[in-house]
Scaffold this motif. Structure first.
Motif, PDB file in Angstrom:
ATOM      1  N   GLY A 166       0.790  -1.235   0.000  1.00 19.11           N
ATOM      2  CA  GLY A 166       0.000   0.000   0.000  1.00 19.11           C
ATOM      3  C   GLY A 166       0.818   1.279   0.000  1.00 19.11           C
ATOM      4  O   GLY A 166       0.254   2.375  -0.036  1.00 19.11           O
ATOM      5  N   ALA A 167       2.144   1.147   0.017  1.00 15.78           N
ATOM      6  CA  ALA A 167       2.984   2.358   0.106  1.00 15.78           C
ATOM      7  C   ALA A 167       3.110   3.058  -1.245  1.00 15.78           C
ATOM      8  O   ALA A 167       3.187   4.281  -1.313  1.00 15.78           O
ATOM      9  CB  ALA A 167       4.360   2.002   0.636  1.00 15.78           C
ATOM     10  N   GLY A 168       3.181   2.316  -2.338  1.00 17.40           N
ATOM     11  CA  GLY A 168       3.355   2.925  -3.661  1.00 17.40           C
ATOM     12  C   GLY A 168       4.816   3.241  -3.971  1.00 17.40           C
ATOM     13  O   GLY A 168       5.720   2.862  -3.222  1.00 17.40           O
ATOM     14  N   ALA A 169       5.014   3.938  -5.078  1.00 26.21           N
ATOM     15  CA  ALA A 169       6.368   4.262  -5.545  1.00 26.21           C
ATOM     16  C   ALA A 169       6.692   5.715  -5.232  1.00 26.21           C
ATOM     17  O   ALA A 169       5.905   6.612  -5.541  1.00 26.21           O
ATOM     18  CB  ALA A 169       6.470   4.026  -7.050  1.00 26.21           C
ATOM     19  N   SER A 170       7.859   5.949  -4.644  1.00 23.70           N
ATOM     20  CA  SER A 170       8.255   7.332  -4.311  1.00 23.70           C
ATOM     21  C   SER A 170       8.673   8.103  -5.559  1.00 23.70           C
ATOM     22  O   SER A 170       8.638   9.327  -5.579  1.00 23.70           O
ATOM     23  CB  SER A 170       9.404   7.325  -3.301  1.00 23.70           C
TER      24      SER A 170
END
Ligand SMILES: NC(=O)c1ccc[n+]([C@@H]2O[C@H](COP(=O)([O-])OP(=O)(O)OC[C@H]3O[C@@H](n4cnc5c(N)ncnc54)[C@H](OP(=O)(O)O)[C@@H]3O)[C@@H](O)[C@H]2O)c1
Length: 336
Positions: free
Chosen positions: A227-231
């Motif tokens: 759930g963090a995604g791509a920075s």
């Protein structure tokens, strides 16, 4: 000398090999004996535009590397025999971008490019080739390498602990992947091909998604990152990928807006940017200063660009045709 010119003919005849006189460097200019050039997706767009006749007689291609062959008076920074590459924008040396630099792109509307045995350029428009790179490798750098470096490193500040998404396994994407690996960032690669994904894994890709088998790759990406995604996102697709990129960006993340692989003019719903306090970084290649900084980075990390295939000077049409298939992994080069 031999060179290629664009013309308005149909098909492969749109690129013709011509015999023209060798250019002489004037004050402040350098003549380069070109050893290798590389192709970029933009060169397909330019070739297609040449069909309308507006680019008749223009020498194509922005990417090239070679050896200094002659110098004009007042040139102090280069000597005959120096190994050099040309910067994408002849006039963008350093500092912020100015719209006036667009006209100084090599191998486009206003200026001849690198697909010639000898090229004359201002001494200020060149960088030294890193000692560990061959001419073939150096020829891959000016557009794809500098674009990825400018967006991800110089502007994007990518570093250890970050997560990068790259779209596909073409030139810009693989430079991004190599930069992420060198910086200790995690890399997510989406590709049409499992075989290419396996090769991307060997370069440091850790989350690998086939976007043909998994069209909802943004959902898979979110699941794989808990759930963090791509920075950091190298947005290369345009209308066909933009919405999924927006749904993939991490809180505080950065979308590096670069590509048009699926066409021009995305109409994204930008609301998610504000919910995630995320940014879009717009990138048009980069300056000579970005190029020099990237070369120091390549040297420090002993990075060698990924070359898919090398063609000869008489095989330019085949090289363009190969690029158009999209079957390549990394860069396509023409060695003189
Ligand atoms: N703004 C700028 O200054 C700048 C500079 C350089 C490039 N660009 C743009 O950036 C893009 C990439 O350039 P390039 O020279 O690196 O291209 P390239 O080497 O020709 O890359 C083509 C690859 O992109 C992948 N691809 C195609 N459609 C895709 C999709 N819908 N989703 C994900 N991946 C897809 C495919 O890889 P797989 O087979 O692995 O799927 C394909 O092989 C182009 O649109 C180019 O115009 C812009």
């Amino acid at each position: 000398m031999k060179a290629y010119h664009l013309n308005g003919h149909a098909g492969a005849g749109r690129l013709v090999q011509v015999d023209v006189s060798k250019p002489e460097p004037a004050n402040g200019e350098v003549r380069i004996r070109v050893e290798a050039v590389s192709l970029n997706y933009r060169d397909l767009l330019i070739l297609d535009r040449a069909g309308q006749g507006e680019l008749n007689g223009r020498v194509p291609l922005c990417d090239g590397a070679g050896v200094v062959d002659a110098v004009g008076s007042d040139v102090v920074q280069w000597q005959v025999g120096d190994r050099v590459a040309a910067s994408y924008f002849r006039d963008w040396i350093s500092g912020p971008f100015k719209a006036s630099y667009i006209a100084s792109a090599l191998g486009s509307n206003a200026l001849d490019g690198m697909l010639a045995e000898y090229v004359v350029l201002p001494a200020t428009a060149l960088v030294s080739v890193p000692a560990h790179l061959s001419a073939v490798e150096a020829a891959t750098l000016p557009c794809a390498g500098v674009t990825a470096f400018h967006g991800l490193v110089a502007r994007g500040g990518m570093g250890k602990g970050d997560t990068l998404l790259v779209q596909g396994t073409g030139g810009v994407a693989l430079f991004g992947l190599q930069f992420a690996a060198a910086l200790g960032a995690r890399a997510i690669v989406i590709s049409s091909s499992n075989e290419k994904l396996a090769r991307a894994k060997a370069l440091g890709g850790s989350i690998l998604i086939n976007y043909r088998d998994t069209p909802d790759w943004d959902v898979a990406l979110m699941k794989a990152t808990n759930g963090a995604g791509a920075s950091h996102i190298l947005e290369l697709g345009g209308p066909g990928t933009y919405d999924r990129s927006l749904r993939s960006v991490a809180s505080g993340g950065k979308i590096v807006q670069i590509g048009v692989l699926t066409g021009f003019g995305p109409k994204p719903d930008l609301a998610r940017l504000q919910w995630e306090n995320a940014d879009i970084i717009g990138v048009t290649v980069g300056s000579l200063e970005h190029f020099a900084a990237m070369n120091r980075f390549l040297t420090e990390h002993a990075i060698h660009p990924i070359v898919d295939r090398i063609y000869g000077f008489d095989e330019v049409a085949e090289a363009y045709a190969h690029l158009r298939t999209g079957s390549h992994f990394g860069k396509i080069v023409i060695r003189f």
